[in-house]
Design an enzyme around this catalytic site. Structure first.
Site, short mmCIF file in Angstrom:
data_model
loop_
_atom_site.label_atom_id
_atom_site.label_comp_id
_atom_site.label_asym_id
_atom_site.label_seq_id
_atom_site.Cartn_x
_atom_site.Cartn_y
_atom_site.Cartn_z
N ASP A 183 -55.78 6.01 3.76
CA ASP A 183 -54.39 6.45 3.79
C ASP A 183 -54.19 7.14 5.15
O ASP A 183 -55.15 7.53 5.83
CB ASP A 183 -54.09 7.40 2.62
CG ASP A 183 -52.59 7.50 2.37
OD1 ASP A 183 -51.80 7.06 3.25
OD2 ASP A 183 -52.18 8.01 1.32
C1 BGC Z 1 -48.77 7.73 2.10
C2 BGC Z 1 -48.98 6.23 1.93
C3 BGC Z 1 -48.16 5.53 2.99
C4 BGC Z 1 -48.58 6.01 4.36
C5 BGC Z 1 -47.84 5.33 5.50
C6 BGC Z 1 -48.99 8.22 3.52
O1 BGC Z 1 -48.55 9.51 3.68
O2 BGC Z 1 -49.61 8.42 1.22
O3 BGC Z 1 -48.60 5.83 0.66
O4 BGC Z 1 -48.28 4.15 2.84
O5 BGC Z 1 -48.34 7.40 4.44
O6 BGC Z 1 -46.55 5.79 5.58
#
Ligand code: BGC
Length: 807
Positions: free
Chosen positions: A751
């Site tokens: 993530d």
């Molecule tokens: C989130 C993800 C997301 C990623 C990109 C993170 O903060 O947990 O779900 O896809 O950011 O925006």
């Protein structure tokens, strides 16, 4: 078009009907509306108040009619050009001659919303103005029905609150005052809940003054119209709950300890999540207001089991004999016995016998949805349940350690969507001997979870120890926003050396020409050979995110123009595309995932996935960071709206449908957040402490179904730790379970901006670090011999394999 032309040149190609753009096309917006209508759950409809009679006059109360919440915040946001609010929805029905809207009440709330200016936080949304009594008197004279709108908003990085007076799970003081004021004047009241997760239902459940309640969720770009269509009977609601609505927040088994610590969350309720808890303990069952699977319709249905047969797995020579190879086939008929057209959902639940392992009194076997049935019309649904899917995971060795076991005894089945009302079927399935259906290995063992709930209501002690947990790393949090590629090596020099035939440090042979990925794409060179021809520095850099191009704002991967490796960019989901708003492209916002699940219609969800995927493709993005598949363990998780359900089978089937749909459009789905990201506060360090059994049966089950039935191109590990180890560094999870047991051969990304270090991530099989890698640390580890070229190359290959999916 050239292979990868999409990413390299961003050609102006439209993928919609008749050569038009697919992105935010009228067809996609119509599909979003259809999904929204189908996900509406009618909770209450005393005296058949709904649908409103033609010509009814409504006074619409609550700021939510203008401040309509179409979806949640954070990465779950969607880039759109408009959102149809509830007021506008009713005005469209006024134009159709179905209702009239009493304007002065709407004017009053419009002013209140505009007085708040930019303030749109949860507090502001729960804060309702007091209406002057003379306005109420006038409203009562002109309108026969009051529509009370209530909204909630949540976002990633923060959890919801109970909100006893300010409002969140519960109504705020001003909302309570507003409902009382309305009840004083109106005999007919419809409540509309525009929310992303479970919310209090106790205040209206037994209060006859509130005749109708519509759980309208956060329904996407045309949400306000979907609500008005449902209230006016243009659409017949067929949504069913995918979570339990109990009589208080305290009734949830996770509530007491949800906020015990910033550092860990103990999953003591074990497998008893959602309805599994309420159905298994008689004292808890009485706390259920609206059960999993509940949902009213404007018509009636007769549901019958026509036949049940057991078929053996005779698919191939290695077919499994006995219970583990059996499939139970339920033939169910659904007949519309009412007066208007409608759809109906059905489920078969099972109860495995309690033996040495306690079982939940009800567990979802399968579900299905009928087609649209005209009055008098019937549909036949076939539900095929492999017997092995009723097995339980024995983590302590009561029967067979680390194995899925079907315990001997009679397996019972229950028919009906509403789990609390599902009827015992006459068919039972007998297992003569305890049968191991799958022998696995102990993985992701908890070291600090002291005890767990079992079926007699007591707590079973779990082995704990103080051993250091392998794979744990120091928090890494000095991350800075990348402005471009981080150069740790000289690409130009590298290219030159490749081209001149000089020896470069590839760990293999002399390379005579510039490596060309297009040769691999065209089948002229093997991937192994190509990767062998790249310097280790290039491979290292490939394991980190790459800058945005085009409309993307969540970064890309690949990006070595020198070697014809395109920069494949990503975009959030799950409810639509979240892209760079400054680039002028706007997209379709779909209903939030929980609402899609409430349709109980996997075909429809697959269509949504395919349409969303086409928007991804049209905008030159390769991976959609969708679907999000964590379990609704508590209603407070700030991202529940992005997730499907409290039930793992519902979650898995919906996720798989979404993935199939997305990938049918030629772009990749990214199943996230793997795994146990069930709360948002302190998610960067919080340790989810969960038994192996609950992990496998509840928290991983949905992911497992989605991997096996959807085959996503990418998986995103989560921010949190799982039993002491960051999921991105968790070899047991990523190599042992995901790849080893489930056969996943795709790429794993972190993530974004997680707090774990990349070197142990690479060792654990987490291939890509987003949105940027840690090339310096990785190179250093390589030079010190702590990381081998092969370990790096394996991750690079999985990234390149993902890129090879695109054409
Ligand atoms: C989130 C993800 C997301 C990623 C990109 C993170 O903060 O947990 O779900 O896809 O950011 O925006």
């Amino acid at each position: 078009m050239d292979r990868f032309a999409h990413f390299n040149y961003h050609p102006n190609v439209a993928y919609g009907v008749d050569g038009r753009l697919a992105t935010a096309s009228k067809e996609h917006i119509a599909l979003s509306l259809q999904a929204a209508c189908e996900g509406m759950v009618l909770l209450k409809n005393n005296n058949s108040l709904l649908p409103l009679k033609k010509g009814s006059s409504v006074a619409v109360f609550g700021t939510a009619q203008f401040d309509y919440v179409r979806g949640g915040g954070g990465s779950g946001e969607v880039t759109v050009s408009y959102t149809r609010n509830i007021y506008e929805g009713f005005k469209m029905k006024e134009e159709d001659g179905l209702v009239t809207v009493y304007e002065p009440i709407s004017d009053f709330f419009r002013e209140s919303v505009s007085a708040r200016k930019e303030e749109r936080g949860q507090g502001a949304r729960c804060d309702q103005p007091v209406i002057p009594e003379e306005l109420m008197n006038a409203a009562k004279k002109s309108a026969d029905t009051a529509v009370l709108t209530i909204c909630r908003y949540s976002w990633e990085g923060a959890d919801r609150k109970q909100g006893d007076d300010k409002g969140d799970y519960y109504l705020s003081e001003s909302e309570k005052a507003l409902k009382e004021q309305i009840a004083k004047y109106f005999d007919h009241i419809v409540v509309i809940y525009d929310v992303g997760a479970v919310i209090d239902s106790e205040w209206f459940k037994a209060d006859d003054r509130f005749e109708a309640v519509l759980m309208a969720w956060q329904a996407g770009i045309e949400g306000g119209l979907a609500i008005a269509d449902t209230v006016c009977g243009v659409s017949n609601p067929s949504g069913r709950l995918v979570d339990t609505f109990p009589d208080s927040f305290d009734a949830f088994p996770s509530s007491a300890h949800f906020n015990d610590s910033q550092e860990y969350a103990d999953y003591n309720e074990d497998i008893y999540v959602g309805y599994r808890y309420f159905e298994s303990f008689p004292k808890q069952k009485k706390h259920v207001n609206y059960a999993f699977g509940y949902g009213l319709s404007y018509t009636d249905f007769e549901v019958k089991c026509e036949s049940v047969k057991v078929v053996s797995d005779t698919g191939n020579s290695a077919s499994v004999k006995g219970p583990a190879g059996d499939t139970i086939v339920f033939s169910i008929s659904v007949k519309n016995t009412g007066k208007v057209a409608g759809k109906n959902a059905v489920a078969v639940y099972f109860h495995a016998p309690n033996g040495k392992l306690w079982k939940a009194a009800r567990a979802m076997g399968l579900f299905a949805k009928s087609k649209l049935l005209q009055p008098g019309e019937s549909d036949q649904l076939e539900l095929r349940l492999p017997v092995r899917e009723m097995a339980s995971y024995d983590d302590l060795g009561h029967i067979a350690r680390s194995a899925y076991v079907l315990e001997k005894g009679e397996y019972e089945f229950f028919l009906g969507a509403d789990v609390s009302q599902a009827e015992l079927m006459s068919f039972t399935y007998s297992v003569a001997e305890d049968t191991v259906t799958e022998q696995l290995s102990a993985r992701c063992i908890p070291h600090r979870l002291a005890e767990r709930l079992i079926g007699d209501g007591s707590y079973e002690k779990l082995p704990t120890d103080d051993s250091p947990i392998t794979g744990r790393s120091t928090a890494y949090n000095n991350w800075t926003v990348p402005t471009g590629r981080v150069i740790v090596h000289d690409i130009a020099a590298c290219r030159k050396s490749c081209g001149t035939g000089a020896t470069i440090d590839t760990g293999s042979d002399v390379v005579n020409e510039v490596p060309d990925f297009l040769k691999v794409a065209d089948g002229k060179q093997g991937l192994d050979e190509f990767v062998d021809s790249l310097p280790v520095e290039v491979l290292i850099e490939m394991l980190g995110g790459q800058p945005n191009t085009g409309v993307s704002n969540t970064f890309g991967m690949g990006n070595f123009a020198e070697f014809n490796i395109p920069n494949v960019t990503t975009a959030d989901g799950p409810a639509g595309l979240r892209i760079n708003a400054g680039r002028g492209v706007t997209t379709t916002a779909w209903p939030v995932a929980t609402m899609l699940a409430c349709t109980w219609n996997t075909e429809l969800v697959e269509q949504v996935g395919a349409a969303g995927g086409l928007e991804v493709k049209e905008n030159h993005i390769g991976l959609w960071l969708t679907p999000a598949m964590n379990i609704h363990r508590s209603p407070l998780c700030g991202r529940n709206f992005e997730y499907y359900s409290e039930d793992p089978v519902m979650t898995g089937k919906m996720g798989a449908a979404m993935i199939r749909g997305i990938q049918s459009s030629g772009v990749g789905a990214t199943m996230k957040h793997f795994a146990t990201n069930n709360k948002e506060e302190n998610r960067m360090i919080c340790d989810s402490r969960v038994s192996e059994r609950a992990l496998r049966e509840i928290y991983l089950r949905g992911f497992e179904i989605a991997v096996k039935e959807g085959r996503p191109w990418a998986v995103m590990s989560s921010y949190n730790k799982l039993n002491g180890c960051y999921t991105s560094q968790n070899c047991d999870l990523l190599m042992g379970i995901l790849r080893g047991e489930w056969g996943y051969d795709g790429m794993v990304t972190t993530d974004w901006m997680n707090w774990s270090a990349q070197v142990p991530e690479i060792k654990a099989g987490n291939d890509l670090k987003m949105p940027i890698g840690e090339p310096k640390q990785v190179l250093e580890a390589y030079e010190k011999g702590e990381l081998t070229r092969e370990e790096i190359a394996v991750c690079a290959k999985r990234i390149l394999m993902t890129i090879l999916h695109f054409s």
